[in-house]
Design a protein around this motif. Structure first.
Motif, PDB file in Angstrom:
ATOM      1  N   LEU A  87       0.876  -1.163   0.000  1.00 45.27           N
ATOM      2  CA  LEU A  87       0.000   0.000   0.000  1.00 45.27           C
ATOM      3  C   LEU A  87       0.917   1.218   0.000  1.00 45.27           C
ATOM      4  CD1 LEU A  87      -2.452  -1.281   2.759  1.00 45.27           C
ATOM      5  CD2 LEU A  87      -2.856  -1.246   0.281  1.00 45.27           C
ATOM      6  N   VAL A  88       0.914   1.959  -1.107  1.00 47.33           N
ATOM      7  CA  VAL A  88       1.908   3.024  -1.269  1.00 47.33           C
ATOM      8  C   VAL A  88       1.787   4.077  -0.167  1.00 47.33           C
ATOM      9  CG1 VAL A  88       2.159   2.721  -3.745  1.00 47.33           C
ATOM     10  CG2 VAL A  88       0.432   4.300  -2.896  1.00 47.33           C
ATOM     11  N   ARG A  89       2.948   4.595   0.226  1.00 49.08           N
ATOM     12  CA  ARG A  89       3.006   5.616   1.271  1.00 49.08           C
ATOM     13  C   ARG A  89       3.845   6.769   0.756  1.00 49.08           C
ATOM     14  NH1 ARG A  89       4.561   2.462   6.821  1.00 49.08           N
ATOM     15  NH2 ARG A  89       2.812   1.024   6.822  1.00 49.08           N
ATOM     16  N   SER A  90       3.406   7.995   0.989  1.00 46.05           N
ATOM     17  CA  SER A  90       4.260   9.128   0.665  1.00 46.05           C
ATOM     18  C   SER A  90       3.878  10.306   1.550  1.00 46.05           C
ATOM     19  CB  SER A  90       4.118   9.507  -0.816  1.00 46.05           C
ATOM     20  OG  SER A  90       2.763   9.610  -1.166  1.00 46.05           O
ATOM     21  N   PHE A  91       4.728  11.342   1.507  1.00 46.37           N
ATOM     22  CA  PHE A  91       4.378  12.575   2.210  1.00 46.37           C
ATOM     23  C   PHE A  91       3.392  13.300   1.302  1.00 46.37           C
ATOM     24  CE2 PHE A  91       8.763  11.557   3.544  1.00 46.37           C
ATOM     25  CZ  PHE A  91       8.527  11.369   4.899  1.00 46.37           C
ATOM     26  N   ARG A  92       2.135  13.259   1.661  1.00 49.44           N
ATOM     27  CA  ARG A  92       1.068  13.684   0.738  1.00 49.44           C
ATOM     28  C   ARG A  92       1.153  15.138   0.313  1.00 49.44           C
ATOM     29  NH1 ARG A  92      -3.842  10.840   1.012  1.00 49.44           N
ATOM     30  NH2 ARG A  92      -5.022  12.718   1.433  1.00 49.44           N
ATOM     31  N   ASP A 133       8.624  15.787 -14.886  1.00 47.52           N
ATOM     32  CA  ASP A 133       7.675  16.853 -15.258  1.00 47.52           C
ATOM     33  C   ASP A 133       6.775  17.239 -14.085  1.00 47.52           C
ATOM     34  OD1 ASP A 133       8.704  16.574 -17.729  1.00 47.52           O
ATOM     35  OD2 ASP A 133       6.973  15.519 -18.591  1.00 47.52           O
ATOM     36  N   LYS A 134       6.671  16.332 -13.115  1.00 45.03           N
ATOM     37  CA  LYS A 134       5.751  16.572 -12.002  1.00 45.03           C
ATOM     38  C   LYS A 134       6.497  16.893 -10.703  1.00 45.03           C
ATOM     39  CE  LYS A 134       2.369  13.577 -14.211  1.00 45.03           C
ATOM     40  NZ  LYS A 134       1.736  12.262 -14.262  1.00 45.03           N
ATOM     41  N   ALA A 135       7.758  17.322 -10.851  1.00 45.79           N
ATOM     42  CA  ALA A 135       8.623  17.550  -9.687  1.00 45.79           C
ATOM     43  C   ALA A 135       7.998  18.459  -8.628  1.00 45.79           C
ATOM     44  CB  ALA A 135       9.960  18.133 -10.142  1.00 45.79           C
ATOM     45  N   ARG A 136       7.244  19.440  -9.078  1.00 41.59           N
ATOM     46  CA  ARG A 136       6.755  20.478  -8.141  1.00 41.59           C
ATOM     47  C   ARG A 136       5.343  20.247  -7.647  1.00 41.59           C
ATOM     48  NH1 ARG A 136      11.388  22.714  -6.447  1.00 41.59           N
ATOM     49  NH2 ARG A 136      12.793  22.840  -8.222  1.00 41.59           N
ATOM     50  N   ILE A 137       4.755  19.114  -7.971  1.00 43.33           N
ATOM     51  CA  ILE A 137       3.395  18.885  -7.482  1.00 43.33           C
ATOM     52  C   ILE A 137       3.391  17.798  -6.399  1.00 43.33           C
ATOM     53  CG2 ILE A 137       2.292  19.664  -9.633  1.00 43.33           C
ATOM     54  CD1 ILE A 137       1.715  16.744 -10.251  1.00 43.33           C
ATOM     55  N   PRO A 138       2.388  17.810  -5.533  1.00 42.49           N
ATOM     56  CA  PRO A 138       2.329  16.801  -4.456  1.00 42.49           C
ATOM     57  C   PRO A 138       1.706  15.494  -4.959  1.00 42.49           C
ATOM     58  CG  PRO A 138       0.540  18.365  -4.197  1.00 42.49           C
ATOM     59  CD  PRO A 138       1.298  18.794  -5.424  1.00 42.49           C
ATOM     60  N   PRO A 139       2.032  14.388  -4.306  1.00 44.10           N
ATOM     61  CA  PRO A 139       1.532  13.093  -4.775  1.00 44.10           C
ATOM     62  C   PRO A 139       0.017  12.923  -4.664  1.00 44.10           C
ATOM     63  CG  PRO A 139       2.793  12.845  -2.751  1.00 44.10           C
ATOM     64  CD  PRO A 139       2.979  14.248  -3.197  1.00 44.10           C
ATOM     65  N   VAL A 140      -0.649  13.755  -3.842  1.00 38.61           N
ATOM     66  CA  VAL A 140      -2.102  13.572  -3.665  1.00 38.61           C
ATOM     67  C   VAL A 140      -2.877  13.593  -4.981  1.00 38.61           C
ATOM     68  CG1 VAL A 140      -2.673  14.193  -1.299  1.00 38.61           C
ATOM     69  CG2 VAL A 140      -2.154  16.013  -2.939  1.00 38.61           C
ATOM     70  N   VAL A 141      -2.337  14.291  -5.992  1.00 35.42           N
ATOM     71  CA  VAL A 141      -3.092  14.428  -7.239  1.00 35.42           C
ATOM     72  C   VAL A 141      -2.669  13.411  -8.314  1.00 35.42           C
ATOM     73  CG1 VAL A 141      -3.502  16.878  -6.829  1.00 35.42           C
ATOM     74  CG2 VAL A 141      -1.503  16.184  -8.167  1.00 35.42           C
ATOM     75  N   LEU A 142      -1.742  12.517  -7.967  1.00 36.59           N
ATOM     76  CA  LEU A 142      -1.212  11.598  -8.988  1.00 36.59           C
ATOM     77  C   LEU A 142      -2.071  10.346  -9.165  1.00 36.59           C
ATOM     78  CD1 LEU A 142       2.623  11.451  -8.297  1.00 36.59           C
ATOM     79  CD2 LEU A 142       1.387  12.908  -9.887  1.00 36.59           C
ATOM     80  N   PRO A 143      -2.084   9.794 -10.401  1.00 36.92           N
ATOM     81  CA  PRO A 143      -2.717   8.488 -10.590  1.00 36.92           C
ATOM     82  C   PRO A 143      -1.909   7.389  -9.899  1.00 36.92           C
ATOM     83  CG  PRO A 143      -1.664   9.222 -12.622  1.00 36.92           C
ATOM     84  CD  PRO A 143      -1.563  10.358 -11.640  1.00 36.92           C
ATOM     85  N   HIS A 144      -2.560   6.266  -9.654  1.00 37.84           N
ATOM     86  CA  HIS A 144      -1.959   5.183  -8.885  1.00 37.84           C
ATOM     87  C   HIS A 144      -0.613   4.708  -9.464  1.00 37.84           C
ATOM     88  CE1 HIS A 144      -1.925   2.025  -5.978  1.00 37.84           C
ATOM     89  NE2 HIS A 144      -1.836   1.095  -6.908  1.00 37.84           N
ATOM     90  N   GLY A 145      -0.531   4.641 -10.795  1.00 35.66           N
ATOM     91  CA  GLY A 145       0.698   4.171 -11.446  1.00 35.66           C
ATOM     92  C   GLY A 145       1.882   5.069 -11.089  1.00 35.66           C
ATOM     93  N   ASP A 146       1.645   6.378 -11.063  1.00 40.20           N
ATOM     94  CA  ASP A 146       2.703   7.322 -10.712  1.00 40.20           C
ATOM     95  C   ASP A 146       3.111   7.171  -9.247  1.00 40.20           C
ATOM     96  OD1 ASP A 146       2.695   8.281 -13.243  1.00 40.20           O
ATOM     97  OD2 ASP A 146       1.720  10.191 -12.795  1.00 40.20           O
ATOM     98  N   LEU A 150       6.754   6.514  -7.713  1.00 46.66           N
ATOM     99  CA  LEU A 150       7.307   7.352  -6.645  1.00 46.66           C
ATOM    100  C   LEU A 150       7.784   6.479  -5.489  1.00 46.66           C
ATOM    101  CD1 LEU A 150       7.786  10.181  -5.394  1.00 46.66           C
ATOM    102  CD2 LEU A 150       5.453  10.057  -4.480  1.00 46.66           C
ATOM    103  N   GLU A 151       7.011   5.468  -5.177  1.00 47.61           N
ATOM    104  CA  GLU A 151       7.342   4.529  -4.103  1.00 47.61           C
ATOM    105  C   GLU A 151       8.731   3.915  -4.364  1.00 47.61           C
ATOM    106  OE1 GLU A 151       5.408   4.132  -1.512  1.00 47.61           O
ATOM    107  OE2 GLU A 151       6.267   2.359  -0.596  1.00 47.61           O
ATOM    108  N   ILE A 152       8.978   3.542  -5.595  1.00 42.92           N
ATOM    109  CA  ILE A 152      10.283   2.967  -5.948  1.00 42.92           C
ATOM    110  C   ILE A 152      11.363   4.051  -5.901  1.00 42.92           C
ATOM    111  CG2 ILE A 152      11.611   1.782  -7.763  1.00 42.92           C
ATOM    112  CD1 ILE A 152       8.969   0.462  -8.655  1.00 42.92           C
ATOM    113  N   GLY A 153      11.018   5.231  -6.403  1.00 48.23           N
ATOM    114  CA  GLY A 153      11.975   6.348  -6.402  1.00 48.23           C
ATOM    115  C   GLY A 153      12.452   6.689  -5.002  1.00 48.23           C
ATOM    116  N   LYS A 154      11.535   6.679  -4.043  1.00 47.99           N
ATOM    117  CA  LYS A 154      11.901   6.992  -2.656  1.00 47.99           C
ATOM    118  C   LYS A 154      12.877   5.952  -2.112  1.00 47.99           C
ATOM    119  CE  LYS A 154       7.811   7.161  -1.100  1.00 47.99           C
ATOM    120  NZ  LYS A 154       6.819   7.046  -0.026  1.00 47.99           N
ATOM    121  N   ALA A 155      12.638   4.695  -2.480  1.00 50.38           N
ATOM    122  CA  ALA A 155      13.542   3.630  -2.027  1.00 50.38           C
ATOM    123  C   ALA A 155      14.926   3.807  -2.656  1.00 50.38           C
ATOM    124  CB  ALA A 155      12.966   2.261  -2.375  1.00 50.38           C
TER     125      ALA A 155
END
Ligand SMILES: Nc1ncnc2c1ncn2[C@@H]1O[C@H](COP(=O)(O)OP(=O)(O)O)[C@@H](O)[C@H]1O
Ligand SMILES: [Mg+2]
Length: 246
Positions: A87-92, A133-146, A150-155
């Motif tokens: 279940l993906v986790r991020s700083f929303r 392209d989405k560097a400046r936006i928060p993850p709350v607005v992203l589709p699930h695939g993105d 991001l989950e992998i990128g954080k790791a």
């Protein structure tokens, strides 16, 4: 190729339930290993034990020759094991760039980012996961695939040697799955050892040369995916749960 990882007689009990039952397996350095099993087999619990999120009931976990059993999650990350969550986790409310920067600021991440700068390092990772392209936006607005990317990128920001991916394809469209597949293959080519779970073997078939299978906390098969897919005990484990292996 030497071993990078060893689980020895790993057991995890939750009250009367044995979620992981005397599990032993090894991962070679540079390997691309899959872990399958029907729902509730114990896959996520194995990842929770390796990453220090859950305490083992008995048994031991070895990474790069070091006994990491019982270490705190941050110590394990600092040694070089990173994980993603089913279940993906991020700083929303942080931007994607900042989400990645947080892990680039970890001691291992810093070793890389000190030379280039944290933001630059985080940007490079964002590019590699196709989200620059989405560097400046928060993850709350992203589709699930993105969010999965991001989950992998954080790791990756913590510069891991061993990356644990917990069902990275779950809930994704076919196109999104292809994107994630490319991303994971690239990480492996870059030298990261990958341990990846999948609910259905089909997802991992084309990706990994070796799969281990679990059922009710126990190891029930170990071999090439084609062989494991035709293993009678594995098929029965899935059938018994009313689930399809493919
Ligand atoms: N924190 C927990 N407390 C109690 N039971 C748990 C906990 N985590 C997992 N379990 C149980 O352990 C078993 C294995 O779960 P899990 O590792 O999530 O399986 P999988 O990832 O293969 O679907 C399941 O029966 C699940 O209900
Ligand atoms: Mg799971």
């Amino acid at each position: 190729m030497g071993l990078i990882f060893e689980a020895k007689n790993l057991t995890k009990k939750f009250g009367g339930l044995t979620a992981v039952n005397d599990l032993s397996f090894e991962i070679r350095r540079g390997e691309f290993l899959g872990l399958i099993g029907p729902n509730g087999a114990g896959k996520t619990t194995v990842f929770n034990l390796i990453s220090g999120f859950e305490k083992t009931s008995s048994g031991s976990i070895w990474f790069d020759g070091i006994d990491i059993t019982g270490l705190k999650p941050f110590r394990i990350v600092n040694l070089g094991i990173a994980r993603t969550f089913q279940l993906v986790r991020s700083f929303r409310y942080l931007t994607l760039l900042d989400n990645i920067s947080v892990s680039c600021l970890s001691p291992r991440g810093k070793k890389v980012s000190e030379d280039v700068g944290t933001e630059e390092f985080a940007s490079t990772i964002l590019s590699s996961i196709g989200l620059v392209d989405k560097a400046r936006i928060p993850p709350v607005v992203l589709p699930h695939g993105d969010l999965r990317k991001l989950e992998i990128g954080k790791a990756v920001g913590s510069s891991p040697q061993l990356l644990l991916l917990d069902e990275p394809f779950s809930g994704l469209s076919y196109e999104e799955q292809l994107g994630i597949t490319d991303l994971i293959k690239k990480l492996h080519e870059d030298g990261v050892t990958i341990f990846i779970t999948g609910h259905v073997l089909r997802e991992l078939m084309a990706l990994v040369p070796r799969v281990i299978a679990m059922h009710q906390g126990k190891l029930i098969a170990d071999g090439p995916p084609q062989e494991v897919a035709n293993n009678k005990i594995v098929l029965e484990a899935y059938l018994g749960r009313g689930e399809d292996i493919a």
